[in-house]
Design a protein around this motif. Structure first.
Motif, PDB file in Angstrom:
ATOM      1  N   ASN A  21       0.840  -1.154  -0.100  1.00 40.51           N
ATOM      2  CA  ASN A  21       0.067  -0.046  -0.026  1.00 40.51           C
ATOM      3  C   ASN A  21       0.751   1.267   0.016  1.00 40.51           C
ATOM      4  N   PHE A  22       1.780   1.029   0.910  1.00 42.15           N
ATOM      5  CA  PHE A  22       2.982   2.546   0.651  1.00 42.15           C
ATOM      6  C   PHE A  22       3.610   2.471  -0.652  1.00 42.15           C
ATOM      7  N   LEU A  23       3.987   1.689  -1.333  1.00 44.09           N
ATOM      8  CA  LEU A  23       4.527   1.661  -2.619  1.00 44.09           C
ATOM      9  C   LEU A  23       3.433   2.225  -3.762  1.00 44.09           C
ATOM     10  N   ARG A  24       2.276   1.665  -3.508  1.00 41.49           N
ATOM     11  CA  ARG A  24       1.098   2.006  -4.437  1.00 41.49           C
ATOM     12  C   ARG A  24       0.769   3.415  -4.300  1.00 41.49           C
ATOM     13  N   THR A  25       0.387   4.035  -3.126  1.00 41.81           N
ATOM     14  CA  THR A  25      -0.168   5.084  -2.677  1.00 41.81           C
ATOM     15  C   THR A  25       0.921   6.255  -2.647  1.00 41.81           C
ATOM     16  N   ASN A  26       2.075   5.929  -2.178  1.00 44.56           N
ATOM     17  CA  ASN A  26       3.189   6.874  -1.632  1.00 44.56           C
ATOM     18  C   ASN A  26       2.720   7.778  -0.706  1.00 44.56           C
ATOM     19  N   LYS A  27       1.827   7.360   0.269  1.00 42.69           N
ATOM     20  CA  LYS A  27       1.382   8.100   1.291  1.00 42.69           C
ATOM     21  C   LYS A  27       1.581   7.565   2.539  1.00 42.69           C
ATOM     22  N   TYR A  28       1.903   8.389   3.508  1.00 39.11           N
ATOM     23  CA  TYR A  28       2.136   7.859   5.002  1.00 39.11           C
ATOM     24  C   TYR A  28       0.900   7.626   5.648  1.00 39.11           C
ATOM     25  N   PRO A  29       0.668   6.529   6.317  1.00 39.27           N
ATOM     26  CA  PRO A  29      -0.664   6.343   6.776  1.00 39.27           C
ATOM     27  C   PRO A  29      -1.073   7.015   8.007  1.00 39.27           C
ATOM     28  N   VAL A  30      -2.270   7.610   7.973  1.00 40.41           N
ATOM     29  CA  VAL A  30      -2.776   8.331   9.253  1.00 40.41           C
ATOM     30  C   VAL A  30      -3.247   7.345  10.498  1.00 40.41           C
ATOM     31  N   GLY A  31      -3.574   6.159   9.736  1.00 39.78           N
ATOM     32  CA  GLY A  31      -4.049   5.178  10.872  1.00 39.78           C
ATOM     33  C   GLY A  31      -4.457   3.896  10.448  1.00 39.78           C
ATOM     34  N   ILE A  32      -4.816   3.056  10.953  1.00 41.42           N
ATOM     35  CA  ILE A  32      -4.989   1.718  10.618  1.00 41.42           C
ATOM     36  C   ILE A  32      -6.562   1.064  11.019  1.00 41.42           C
ATOM     37  N   PRO A  33      -7.169   0.778   9.555  1.00 41.35           N
ATOM     38  CA  PRO A  33      -8.463   0.336   9.850  1.00 41.35           C
ATOM     39  C   PRO A  33      -8.961  -1.042  10.673  1.00 41.35           C
ATOM     40  N   GLU A  34      -7.574  -1.530  11.011  1.00 42.61           N
ATOM     41  CA  GLU A  34      -7.644  -3.035  11.887  1.00 42.61           C
ATOM     42  C   GLU A  34      -7.569  -2.710  13.240  1.00 42.61           C
ATOM     43  N   PHE A  35      -7.335  -1.199  13.642  1.00 39.34           N
ATOM     44  CA  PHE A  35      -6.806  -1.074  15.105  1.00 39.34           C
ATOM     45  C   PHE A  35      -7.571   0.480  15.239  1.00 39.34           C
ATOM     46  N   PRO A  36      -8.741   0.701  14.910  1.00 39.23           N
ATOM     47  CA  PRO A  36      -9.459   2.215  14.934  1.00 39.23           C
ATOM     48  C   PRO A  36      -9.492   2.709  16.253  1.00 39.23           C
ATOM     49  N   THR A  37      -9.399   1.937  17.540  1.00 37.73           N
ATOM     50  CA  THR A  37      -8.949   2.529  18.613  1.00 37.73           C
ATOM     51  C   THR A  37      -7.639   2.715  19.349  1.00 37.73           C
ATOM     52  N   LEU A  38      -6.723   2.358  18.430  1.00 37.89           N
ATOM     53  CA  LEU A  38      -5.542   2.484  18.930  1.00 37.89           C
ATOM     54  C   LEU A  38      -4.994   3.762  19.222  1.00 37.89           C
ATOM     55  N   LEU A  39      -4.355   4.110  20.630  1.00 35.88           N
ATOM     56  CA  LEU A  39      -4.126   5.003  21.155  1.00 35.88           C
ATOM     57  C   LEU A  39      -2.596   5.666  20.737  1.00 35.88           C
ATOM     58  N   ILE A  40      -1.678   4.651  21.008  1.00 40.64           N
ATOM     59  CA  ILE A  40      -0.480   4.550  20.520  1.00 40.64           C
ATOM     60  C   ILE A  40      -0.127   4.574  19.202  1.00 40.64           C
ATOM     61  N   PRO A  41       0.673   5.540  18.460  1.00 44.78           N
ATOM     62  CA  PRO A  41       0.798   5.278  17.147  1.00 44.78           C
ATOM     63  C   PRO A  41       1.183   4.006  16.644  1.00 44.78           C
ATOM     64  N   TYR A  42       1.016   3.440  15.521  1.00 43.92           N
ATOM     65  CA  TYR A  42       1.293   1.956  15.263  1.00 43.92           C
ATOM     66  C   TYR A  42       2.863   1.997  14.709  1.00 43.92           C
ATOM     67  N   HIS A  43       3.390   1.220  14.803  1.00 43.41           N
ATOM     68  CA  HIS A  43       4.991   0.869  14.583  1.00 43.41           C
ATOM     69  C   HIS A  43       5.119   0.559  13.098  1.00 43.41           C
ATOM     70  N   TYR A  44       5.692   1.453  12.278  1.00 43.38           N
ATOM     71  CA  TYR A  44       5.644   1.366  10.811  1.00 43.38           C
ATOM     72  C   TYR A  44       7.142   1.222  10.566  1.00 43.38           C
ATOM     73  N   GLY A  45       7.931   0.977  11.636  1.00 42.99           N
ATOM     74  CA  GLY A  45       9.529   0.985  11.411  1.00 42.99           C
ATOM     75  C   GLY A  45       9.488  -0.034  10.246  1.00 42.99           C
ATOM     76  N   PHE A  46       9.280  -1.328  10.355  1.00 46.50           N
ATOM     77  CA  PHE A  46       9.801  -2.388   9.554  1.00 46.50           C
ATOM     78  C   PHE A  46       8.979  -2.206   8.096  1.00 46.50           C
ATOM     79  N   ASP A  47       7.797  -1.826   8.070  1.00 45.96           N
ATOM     80  CA  ASP A  47       7.062  -1.573   6.817  1.00 45.96           C
ATOM     81  C   ASP A  47       7.875  -0.407   6.050  1.00 45.96           C
TER      82      ASP A  47
END
Length: 299
Positions: A101-127
């Protein structure tokens, strides 16, 4: 022997930079900008030729020691490559879809649909790191995953050896620990890498009795690698940690952070470079799945 920490520090700075520029410039431009800054910083440091964090240490290892380490990491790399296809059993598909998705859209994610209530920003380091590698070298996401997994499996072991040797050498200097420093550190690194448990015994039993997840055509070494991912003795998830790419990045960062803490404590006066290094590594650690290890580092 501290070269792995230099590599991890570079990855740490890179993680901080891509998380700074990717939301502003996009994934592709942010990745290239981060790499350019890393290159410029490397050139500046080389030109200034000033002492780095680690170059004050004289290398106490001999050629035979490096041969043993090289053969060990070669085996670790080969064994890890045998089980790269087993990642579908955890959250491989989720991270694969994120990178694509990163490669296709070239956009940094603002959230994750799978974790809509996640308070701590998700760890995108590996991705994001895999996205950067795919962008730079133009290789597939699957191949990028394999390269990253194998690379950090090796770095994890070498980092474990580095901090073990650092501690053991100081104990030997004070006559608090008998024996050869390299041998003791090498054993300590192996125990650390395999979580210090009896995972090898579990592998033997599973291989002989063909207990899940072992297949009939598996070698013992493939069994040994795979059971770490699937549970091991008493379902010890830490035994899978060294085969889990994001967590492996976090383990390396945590070891570097512990090393920096020890260096900081040994200093008798204020040293800005250690404050800065600790901040950089601490910040990047929260971009990986191993961010929770920061609590252990602080304790």
């Amino acid at each position: 022997y501290l070269i792995p920490f230099s590599f991890i520090l570079g990855v740490s700075i890179l993680l901080d930079l891509i998380h700074l520029f990717d939301p502003i410039l996009g994934i592709q431009n942010g990745s290239f900008t981060s790499l350019i800054i890393i290159f410029v910083l490397t050139v500046i440091v080389s030109i200034l030729n000033k002492k780095s964090l680690f170059n004050k240490f004289e290398d106490p290892l001999v050629r035979s020691n490096y041969i043993v380490l090289f053969l060990t990491v070669l085996i670790i790399g080969l064994l890890t490559s045998l089980v790269c296809d087993k990642w579908a059993m955890l959250d491989f598909k989720f991270h694969l879809s994120q990178v694509n998705n990163f490669l296709r859209t070239n956009k940094y994610p603002v959230g994750i649909p799978e974790f809509p209530t996640l308070l701590i920003p998700y760890h995108y380091g590996f991705d994001l790191l895999c996205s950067l590698i795919s962008n730079i070298f133009g290789i597939s996401t699957i191949l990028t995953f394999k390269i990253t997994i194998i690379s950090f499996a090796i770095i994890t072991f070498l980092s474990g050896f580095a901090i073990s040797f650092y501690i053991v050498s100081r104990l030997n200097e004070k006559s608090l620990l008998p024996g050869d420093a390299f041998t003791n550190s090498f054993i300590g690194a192996l125990l650390f890498y395999f979580s210090g448990n009896f995972l090898w015994l579990d592998a033997i039993v599973r291989f002989i009795c063909k207990i899940y997840p072992v297949q009939n055509d598996w070698s013992f070494f493939k069994t040994f690698c795979a059971i770490g991912l699937n549970g091991g003795i008493a379902n010890d998830f830490s035994s899978a940690g060294v085969f889990f790419a994001s967590l492996s990045i976090g383990i390396g960062l945590s070891l570097l952070l512990i090393f920096l803490f020890m260096q900081f404590v040994e200093k008798d006066k204020f040293c800005l470079k250690y404050y800065l290094a600790i901040f950089i590594v601490s910040l990047s650690l929260f971009y990986c799945a191993g961010w929770i290890l920061y609590v252990f580092s602080l304790s």
